[in-house]
Motif scaffolding. Structure first.
Motif, PDB file in Angstrom:
ATOM      1  N   SER A   9       0.827  -1.213   0.000  1.00 29.18           N
ATOM      2  CA  SER A   9       0.000   0.000   0.000  1.00 29.18           C
ATOM      3  C   SER A   9       0.858   1.258   0.000  1.00 29.18           C
ATOM      4  CB  SER A   9      -0.935   0.002   1.224  1.00 29.18           C
ATOM      5  OG  SER A   9      -0.242   0.366   2.410  1.00 29.18           O
ATOM      6  N   LEU A  10       2.098   1.150   0.489  1.00 29.85           N
ATOM      7  CA  LEU A  10       3.015   2.285   0.537  1.00 29.85           C
ATOM      8  C   LEU A  10       3.857   2.413  -0.725  1.00 29.85           C
ATOM      9  CD1 LEU A  10       4.256   1.858   4.236  1.00 29.85           C
ATOM     10  CD2 LEU A  10       2.623   3.548   3.379  1.00 29.85           C
ATOM     11  N   GLY A  11       3.712   1.476  -1.645  1.00 29.02           N
ATOM     12  CA  GLY A  11       4.470   1.510  -2.890  1.00 29.02           C
ATOM     13  C   GLY A  11       5.790   0.779  -2.851  1.00 29.02           C
ATOM     14  N   VAL A  12       6.040   0.013  -1.783  1.00 31.15           N
ATOM     15  CA  VAL A  12       7.294  -0.731  -1.661  1.00 31.15           C
ATOM     16  C   VAL A  12       7.262  -1.950  -2.581  1.00 31.15           C
ATOM     17  CG1 VAL A  12       8.745  -2.100  -0.111  1.00 31.15           C
ATOM     18  CG2 VAL A  12       7.695   0.038   0.695  1.00 31.15           C
ATOM     19  N   ARG A  13       8.290  -2.074  -3.415  1.00 23.83           N
ATOM     20  CA  ARG A  13       8.409  -3.234  -4.310  1.00 23.83           C
ATOM     21  C   ARG A  13       9.456  -4.241  -3.821  1.00 23.83           C
ATOM     22  NH1 ARG A  13       8.162   1.158  -8.068  1.00 23.83           N
ATOM     23  NH2 ARG A  13       6.155   1.224  -9.148  1.00 23.83           N
ATOM     24  N   ARG A  14      10.451  -3.738  -3.130  1.00 24.07           N
ATOM     25  CA  ARG A  14      11.525  -4.615  -2.662  1.00 24.07           C
ATOM     26  C   ARG A  14      12.104  -4.056  -1.378  1.00 24.07           C
ATOM     27  NH1 ARG A  14      14.875  -8.727  -4.101  1.00 24.07           N
ATOM     28  NH2 ARG A  14      17.120  -8.534  -3.754  1.00 24.07           N
ATOM     29  N   LEU A  15      12.501  -4.954  -0.468  1.00 21.45           N
ATOM     30  CA  LEU A  15      13.087  -4.572   0.806  1.00 21.45           C
ATOM     31  C   LEU A  15      14.605  -4.720   0.745  1.00 21.45           C
ATOM     32  CD1 LEU A  15      10.514  -6.330   3.144  1.00 21.45           C
ATOM     33  CD2 LEU A  15      10.869  -3.855   2.964  1.00 21.45           C
ATOM     34  N   ALA A  16      15.293  -3.607   0.980  1.00 19.91           N
ATOM     35  CA  ALA A  16      16.747  -3.685   1.077  1.00 19.91           C
ATOM     36  C   ALA A  16      17.169  -4.462   2.311  1.00 19.91           C
ATOM     37  CB  ALA A  16      17.336  -2.274   1.112  1.00 19.91           C
TER      38      ALA A  16
END
Length: 397
Positions: free
Chosen positions: A168-175
């Protein structure tokens, strides 16, 4: 002030694994962060239960880049919430990992977009800074608190709710996914469930498996709640009914002492509590007993007993959808920094060494850096700054 009194004062703010919003005295420049509310409808738990509405609180720092791939997820411990950094009020305490999260700190919010969320069935349900869906929440179909009609949830359920929040926040990938204790379990479960979405993992004071020994401890933590007559098989929310605070306080005492080491307890020695004579009267108390009573009693009034039971079950269900830890982590992300505590009594260091071995056998790149000090399990919360150099190296571009 004597050394002993300083120690007692410092630890009074840490009555169990750690409190939400626990921290050091904050500098004037410490940022005030907003607590935000995320909700969605119609969630089916991994065990097949249905939740018409799910709500969790969260907070953020930094900015998400255009690619949506500079995000860091911070996951919390058993007694915590998403207040991992900053302060919620101008004079309030710092978040529990504030020493390593912020501008120029190891998890640098000038570089990363950091998200920390409350979990489902959060222990701190009565606290105004915590937003959670759990047994203390109102069931929309009845207009009454769920109680034990709330479905069992697992660490994987925590992950799936967090995934919806991040999307929902627009995060596609987690570093990075990182967290201590139960937060470490969530980080590992993230790596197993969604490896393509995770680049790096830091499980602190955790494990790659909740085995039968740890399951037994979790059951012991819960036993006093179930024995309290006011628990009423989970049905204590009605008007005129007392919450099972005595049983909850005894459960919190178990967790409090279990999460510390002998070095921490040495400050109390074998002293009687003030005005007490345990050598003459069996009902009189020693100083360590009085401190545990006081700390756990205060903490119980900020907690929900049923949520404690649900959290314990969620921990017991860690990685329960996989044949083994090795099977769960075979396809996990490549890069890991494992941070055990040398004196941990909750997840003894051999748990982290076993996780390291499993990851190496799967061909992963792993560094294990032990935390040292007298706080036992709590080294991974209160003294996480001792891992600053290792975290900086691990996150170097």
């Amino acid at each position: 002030m004597t050394t002993r009194r300083r120690l007692l004062s410092a630890t009074a703010a840490l009555p169990m694994l750690a409190l939400p919003a626990v921290g050091r005295t904050q500098p004037a420049a410490a940022p005030v962060v907003a607590r935000l509310d995320f909700s969605f409808t119609d969630y089916t738990t991994r065990g097949g239960g249905r939740l018409p509405v799910v709500r969790i609180g969260y907070q953020t720092a930094g900015r998400l880049n255009a690619a949506g791939d500079n995000a860091v997820l911070i996951t919390h411990f058993f007694s915590g919430n998403g207040h991992a950094f900053g302060r919620l009020e101008p004079q309030g305490p710092l978040g529990w990992w504030d020493s390593i999260i912020g501008p120029g700190k190891p998890i640098d919010t000038d570089r990363f977009y950091v998200v920390a969320s409350d979990s489902l069935v959060n222990l701190n349900a009565p606290d105004r800074h915590t937003i959670t869906t759990g047994p203390a929440s109102v069931n929309p179909s009845t207009g009454r608190p769920w109680g034990l009609n709330f479905p069992a949830v697992s660490i994987r359920d925590f992950v799936e709710v967090q995934k919806r929040l991040l999307e929902s926040l627009g995060v596609r990938r987690l570093a990075l996914v990182a967290g201590p204790s139960m937060g470490a379990l969530q980080a590992v479960e993230w790596a197993a469930a969604h490896p393509a979405m995770v680049e790096r993992v830091i499980p602190a004071i955790g494990t790659g498996e909740v085995d039968a020994w740890m399951m037994g401890w979790l059951d012991l933590w819960c036993a006093p709640i179930r024995l309290d007559p006011n628990w009423r098989n989970g049905d204590y929310y009605g008007q005129g009914r007392d919450a099972p605070l005595r049983g909850l306080a005894e459960s919190l005492k178990l967790v409090t002492l279990h999460s510390r080491d002998r070095g921490w307890a040495a400050q109390f020695g074998r002293r009687p509590a003030e005005g007490q004579e345990p050598a003459r009267r069996v009902q009189d108390r020693f100083a360590i007993e009085q401190w545990l009573d006081s700390a756990a009693s205060a903490r119980s009034r900020l907690s929900d007993a049923n949520s404690f039971l649900y959290l314990a079950r969620a921990n017991q269900l860690f990685l329960n959808e996989y044949e083994s830890g090795a099977a769960a982590l075979a396809g996990a992300p490549q890069r890991w920094l494992v941070l055990p505590s040398q004196g941990d009594r909750v997840f003894p260091i051999e748990y982290s060494r076993e996780l390291e071995a499993t990851l190496r056998q799967a061909g992963k790149q792993v560094e294990l850096v032990p935390l040292r000090g007298g706080l036992g399990h709590l080294e991974g919360v209160s003294n996480i700054a001792q891992a600053e150099d290792a975290i900086r190296r691990f996150l170097a571009p």
